[in-house]
Structures are given as structure tokens and as C-alpha cells.
Design an enzyme around this catalytic site. Structure first.
Site, PDB file in Angstrom:
ATOM      1  N   LYS A 110      25.316  46.438  40.642  1.00 36.69           N
ATOM      2  CA  LYS A 110      26.610  47.177  40.183  1.00 36.69           C
ATOM      3  C   LYS A 110      26.229  48.756  40.496  1.00 36.69           C
ATOM      4  CE  LYS A 110      28.358  43.959  36.736  1.00 36.69           C
ATOM      5  NZ  LYS A 110      28.243  43.427  35.477  1.00 36.69           N
ATOM      6  N   LYS A 189      30.658  35.022  46.740  1.00 40.29           N
ATOM      7  CA  LYS A 189      30.730  34.330  45.261  1.00 40.29           C
ATOM      8  C   LYS A 189      32.221  35.101  44.819  1.00 40.29           C
ATOM      9  CE  LYS A 189      29.168  35.209  40.729  1.00 40.29           C
ATOM     10  NZ  LYS A 189      30.204  35.853  39.807  1.00 40.29           N
ATOM     11  N   LYS A 192      35.949  37.946  39.429  1.00 41.68           N
ATOM     12  CA  LYS A 192      36.898  38.561  38.961  1.00 41.68           C
ATOM     13  C   LYS A 192      36.953  40.080  39.681  1.00 41.68           C
ATOM     14  CE  LYS A 192      36.452  36.665  34.351  1.00 41.68           C
ATOM     15  NZ  LYS A 192      35.192  36.701  33.912  1.00 41.68           N
TER      16      LYS A 192
HETATM   17  P1  ADP Z   1      33.068  37.005  36.857  1.00 40.25           P
HETATM   18  O1  ADP Z   1      31.871  37.211  38.003  1.00 40.25           O
HETATM   19  O2  ADP Z   1      34.193  36.351  37.625  1.00 40.25           O
HETATM   20  O3  ADP Z   1      33.262  38.394  36.264  1.00 40.25           O
HETATM   21  P2  ADP Z   1      31.825  36.022  34.634  1.00 40.25           P
HETATM   22  O4  ADP Z   1      30.693  36.894  34.780  1.00 40.25           O
HETATM   23  O5  ADP Z   1      32.648  36.207  33.455  1.00 40.25           O
HETATM   24  O6  ADP Z   1      32.711  35.857  35.700  1.00 40.25           O
HETATM   25  O7  ADP Z   1      31.331  34.555  34.441  1.00 40.25           O
HETATM   26  C1  ADP Z   1      31.493  33.781  33.609  1.00 40.25           C
HETATM   27  C2  ADP Z   1      30.854  32.499  33.813  1.00 40.25           C
HETATM   28  O8  ADP Z   1      31.286  32.027  35.117  1.00 40.25           O
HETATM   29  C3  ADP Z   1      29.349  32.488  33.959  1.00 40.25           C
HETATM   30  O9  ADP Z   1      28.741  31.535  33.517  1.00 40.25           O
HETATM   31  C4  ADP Z   1      29.172  32.783  35.497  1.00 40.25           C
HETATM   32  O10 ADP Z   1      27.815  32.496  36.023  1.00 40.25           O
HETATM   33  C5  ADP Z   1      30.370  31.646  35.989  1.00 40.25           C
HETATM   34  N1  ADP Z   1      30.706  31.984  37.286  1.00 40.25           N
HETATM   35  C6  ADP Z   1      31.512  32.997  37.501  1.00 40.25           C
HETATM   36  N2  ADP Z   1      31.744  33.295  38.715  1.00 40.25           N
HETATM   37  C7  ADP Z   1      31.191  32.048  39.515  1.00 40.25           C
HETATM   38  C8  ADP Z   1      31.141  31.433  40.769  1.00 40.25           C
HETATM   39  N3  ADP Z   1      31.826  32.070  41.695  1.00 40.25           N
HETATM   40  N4  ADP Z   1      30.439  30.600  41.033  1.00 40.25           N
HETATM   41  C9  ADP Z   1      29.707  29.920  39.858  1.00 40.25           C
HETATM   42  N5  ADP Z   1      29.782  30.341  38.561  1.00 40.25           N
HETATM   43  C10 ADP Z   1      30.314  31.507  38.396  1.00 40.25           C
END
Ligand code: ADP
Ligand code: TRP
Length: 323
Positions: A110, A189, A192
Site C-alpha cells: 500500500k 489479483k 476491489k
Molecule cells: P479486496 O482485495 O477485494 O479488497 P478483501 O481484502 O476485502 O478483498 O478480501 C476479503 C477476502 O477475500 C479475503 O479473505 C481475501 O483473501 C479474499 N480475496 C480477495 N480477493 C481475492 C482474490 N483475488 N483471490 C482470492 N481471494 C481473494
């Protein structure tokens, strides 16, 4: 076995969230003690618009319920309805080395992307450790990006137990190899915060736009298509079981496959897959009172469970001067 995981209400929930975390959590509710929550304190590290945070919190709650999370079979709440977690975060802070936090990839990434370093971002893993330890979770279903954070929680629990005596359960990340990192439409990856998502509940036009945007290589039609690192193959595979996945692989390695046609097909598959949940979502979204009551009930149950670990931690650190 106690299973716990949380998700940030910081944007539309997507296929990576669904397959790596939400779907697996919903399956666990059938024969495990399931703790599932929306981490709005954590979302404050990226969302600064209060209306947006309120809106996204309700949206994520509605999504989870529509996708099958059963509030009778699980404990489902919003993180800020259990503020005690901050007390535990402070107790944990005192056994958390600076080096441990400085090594966290999420924080480093970040900062590298230009986010201003602040205490919330730096202490994020300590609050996450408190989330996990306050509920006595054994397993934490997450995607690969969260593995290190769960390891920090385990490390912190261990240090606390050594310093103050046996207090916390040592948690373990629960990651499914095939779903560890779901790629986004640009092949990175899906996240959001990267603008590369396919939403679970996009309307038809938005979904079409997202699926058609999946980045493909320029292999000519009459050549076999690569499987490794192919986002279209990886995303389509999420919807297929063993034999069906083998068939898709066969189609990709057989010359003649047109990416554009596969995308159109995938669009139909995604739309159909979520159709029943979409109907359920519309029903639930019309009853905001039900969603709020459900979350409040969940918070009462979660606080009950947390009390055991917080009381023990207060006693073991000596905050209980009155006893
Ligand atoms: P984002 O990265 O979209 O903000 P979050 O950090 O809120 O998502 O993640 C919520 C859950 O979803 C976590 O357990 C995270 O590891 C999983 N997750 C998010 N994006 C992915 C992805 N592209 N592949 C696998 N798991 C994911
Ligand atoms: N950091 C997690 C994420 O971005 C969200 C989270 C906060 C979490 N507290 C948690 C996940 C506790 C599992 C357990 O995805």
C-alpha cells in the site's frame, strides 16, 4: 472447530471474495461454529466517505445473506458493534514487535502504491489479530493475500501466551490451493481496489462489460491457447467441477478456440450461476430492518463469545486490580 473470517465493506463484492472466502464460509456453517463479520473499522483505512461506508456495509451484509449465510446457523455481525476488540488490540500491541508489522506485505504494497503511511494502516494486522483471538477461532478461511496476517495473529497469540500464561487459541489460515489468488480482468489479483473485478451482483450490462474486458493474449485462432496465466481460463474454471474443467482445458489446447466466443459463454454461465441468489438479494434488500436486526442479533452473540477471551486477557495482564 471454530471458523472465523471477515471482509471489508469497501466496494462491490467480487468473484475472488466469493470463491476464496464467502462460499467456503457459507459451507462451513453446516457443521462448524461459524463467525462471520464485516470489518468496517478496517475499511476506514481506505474509505473516508461516511455515506459510502454505511452503504457498503449494508450492501455486503445483504450480499452475504442472499448468498446463503444463515444467521440461525452462524454468528454474523458488523465489527464496530463489538468495540471491545479495540481493548484487546491494545493488549496485543504490547507483545507485537515493530519488525513483525514492518514485514507485512499488505502494508508495504500500500505504501509502495502511494498510500500515506498512517497508524491505522500500520496497526491493521494487530486489530485483525484481535478480531481472530477475541473469538477463539481455530481456522480462518481467506485468500492467499491474507495468509501473512493470520500468521501474525498466531505469532502474537503465542507471544501473549508466553508472556502472560495460556490465554489464546492459536489460529491457522485455511486457504484452498485452487482458489488462493483469483485473477482479475487484467490478470492481476482481483481486488476491489484495483478496478479489475467481476462483481457477484452486477447488472447484465455491467457484467457484460466486465467479462468482455478480461485480458487475453494474441495467440492466433488456429493455435492452441495457453492455460497457465490465462485469466479467462482461470475465471471460467471457478464455475466448473473436475470433468467439466478438463473439457474446458481440452477446448483451450485445441486449435480453433475463439476467446470472444468463450467470453460470451462465460457471461451466460456467471449470470445463470447467480440468478437464484439475485432474486433472493432483491427480496432481502427490500427489508433493511431485517438486515439491521439480524446484524444486531449477531453482535450480541459475538460479544457473548468474546467475553470469555477478553476477561481472561484482562485478568492475565493484571488489569483486574479489583479482584
Ligand atoms: P479486496 O482485495 O477485494 O479488497 P478483501 O481484502 O476485502 O478483498 O478480501 C476479503 C477476502 O477475500 C479475503 O479473505 C481475501 O483473501 C479474499 N480475496 C480477495 N480477493 C481475492 C482474490 N483475488 N483471490 C482470492 N481471494 C481473494
Ligand atoms: N484483512 C482482511 C481482508 O482484507 C479482513 C479481516 C479483518 C479479517 N479482520 C479479519 C479476515 C479477521 C479474517 C479474520 O481481507
Amino acid at each position: 472447530m471454530r471458523i472465523l473470517s471477515g471482509i471489508q465493506p469497501s466496494g462491490h463484492l467480487h468473484l475472488g471474495n466469493y470463491f476464496a472466502m464467502m462460499k467456503r464460509m457459507i459451507e462451513y456453517q453446516e457443521n462448524h461454529e461459524l463467525f462471520c463479520f464485516l470489518v468496517n473499522y478496517h475499511a476506514l483505512t481506505s474509505v473516508t466517505d461516511p455515506n459510502l461506508l454505511r452503504e457498503k456495509t449494508m450492501e455486503a451484509a445483504t450480499d452475504f445473506l442472499a448468498l446463503g449465510l444463515d444467521p440461525q446457523k452462524s454468528i454474523f455481525w458488523v465489527q464496530s458493534d463489538m468495540p471491545e476488540v479495540h481493548e484487546l488490540a491494545w493488549l496485543l500491541s504490547n507483545v507485537t514487535g515493530m519488525g513483525l508489522l514492518e514485514r507485512c506485505h499488505a502494508y508495504k504494497d500500500k505504501i509502495a502504491k502511494g498510500m500515506a503511511a498512517n497508524h491505522g494502516l500500520f496497526a491493521y494486522p494487530v486489530l485483525m489479530a484481535a478480531d481472530i483471538l477475541i473469538c477463539g477461532a481455530n481456522k480462518v478461511p481467506v485468500g492467499k493475500d491474507q495468509k501473512q496476517h493470520v500468521e501474525v495473529a498466531r505469532d502474537v497469540a503465542q507471544r501473549f501466551n508466553v508472556t502472560y500464561g495460556e490465554t489464546f487459541v492459536l489460529p491457522e489460515a485455511d486457504i484452498e490451493d485452487d482458489l488462493a489468488t483469483v485473477p482479475g480482468t487484467d490478470g492481476q489479483k482481483m481486488s476491489k481496489s484495483y478496478g479489475n473485478i467481476i462483481n457477484i451482483f452486477a447488472d447484465e450490462a455491467a457484467l457484460k462489460q466486465q467479462v468482455m474486458a478480461i485480458k487475453t493474449d494474441s495467440t492466433p485462432v488456429d493455435q492452441p491457447k495457453p492455460i497457465e496465466g490465462n485469466a479467462l481460463f482461470a475465471i471460467y474454471s471457478l464455475f466448473l467441477e473436475g470433468k467439466e474443467k478438463e473439457k474446458l482445458q481440452e477446448r483451450f489446447i485445441t486449435p480453433g478456440l475463439k476467446y470472444g466466443e468463450v467470453k460470451k459463454e462465460l457471461l451466460g454461465v456467471i449470470w445463470e450461476f447467480f440468478a437464484p441468489y439475485r432474486a433472493e438479494r432483491a427480496r432481502i434488500a427490500a427489508d433493511k430492518g431485517y438486515v439491521v436486526d439480524t446484524l444486531r442479533m449477531g453482535a450480541r452473540k459475538a460479544r457473548g463469545a468474546a467475553d470469555e477471551f477478553l476477561t481472561k486477557a484482562r485478568r492475565n495482564t493484571g488489569l483486574n486490580y479489583y479482584e
